[in-house]
Motif scaffolding. Structure first.
Motif, PDB file in Angstrom:
ATOM      1  N   LEU A 126       0.754  -1.381  -0.118  1.00  0.00           N
ATOM      2  CA  LEU A 126       0.048   0.308  -0.279  1.00  0.00           C
ATOM      3  C   LEU A 126       0.917   0.942   0.026  1.00  0.00           C
ATOM      4  O   LEU A 126       1.837   1.354   0.869  1.00  0.00           O
ATOM      5  N   ILE A 184     -10.470  -0.870   2.830  1.00  0.00           N
ATOM      6  CA  ILE A 184      -9.169  -0.397   3.011  1.00  0.00           C
ATOM      7  C   ILE A 184      -9.251   1.089   4.285  1.00  0.00           C
ATOM      8  O   ILE A 184     -11.024   1.795   3.808  1.00  0.00           O
ATOM      9  N   CYS A 241      -2.951   4.348   4.825  1.00  0.00           N
ATOM     10  CA  CYS A 241      -3.761   2.955   4.663  1.00  0.00           C
ATOM     11  C   CYS A 241      -3.513   2.081   4.916  1.00  0.00           C
ATOM     12  O   CYS A 241      -2.364   1.892   5.178  1.00  0.00           O
ATOM     13  N   THR A 250      -4.772  -2.368   5.236  1.00  0.00           N
ATOM     14  CA  THR A 250      -6.205  -3.216   4.867  1.00  0.00           C
ATOM     15  C   THR A 250      -6.304  -4.186   5.061  1.00  0.00           C
ATOM     16  O   THR A 250      -5.740  -4.477   6.345  1.00  0.00           O
TER      17      THR A 250
END
Length: 126
Positions: free
Chosen positions: A4, A34, A96, A98
């Motif tokens: 990411l 996300i 960010c 996940t």
């Protein structure tokens, strides 16, 4: 390998706007969510916004509702965080994350989001 990479941070005046991007590789946004988080120096990590996998919705912290908007471009495998009307309380390292490799169908959108990028810095000053 899942990666990411965030971009789009910078310095703006109060009331300004920025659009952050989270480009993902090695996984599909159809199956995994996300989340955006932020952490300012000396403060706890804060959940900011989250978008579920293909079938799900979007969620926002109360502090950013009405100002921040998530969107997803599956062709580019990228999730965007549009931040409008930035306030002096918003500066932080934004990153960010996940929930890969877990495909969640219920529960908190942000839960289990341990795989993350390095972040992008947002500053707000007059």
């Amino acid at each position: 390998q899942v990666q990411l990479v965030e971009s789009g941070g910078g310095s703006v005046q109060p009331g300004g706007s920025l659009r952050l991007a989270c480009e993902v590789s090695g996984m599909s946004l159809d199956y995994y969510g996300i989340g955006w988080f932020r952490q300012a120096p000396g403060k706890e990590r804060e959940e900011v916004a989250c978008i579920r996998n293909n079938a799900g919705g979007t969620y926002y912290a109360d502090s950013v509702k009405g100002r921040f908007t998530l969107s997803k471009d599956k062709a580019k495998n990228t999730v965007y965080l549009q931040m409008n009307n930035l306030e002096v309380e918003d500066p932080a390292l934004y990153y960010c994350a996940t929930d890969y490799p877990v495909i969640k169908v219920a529960g908190s959108c942000w839960y289990g989001m341990d795989r993350r990028g390095d972040g992008t810095l947002v500053t707000v000053s007059s």
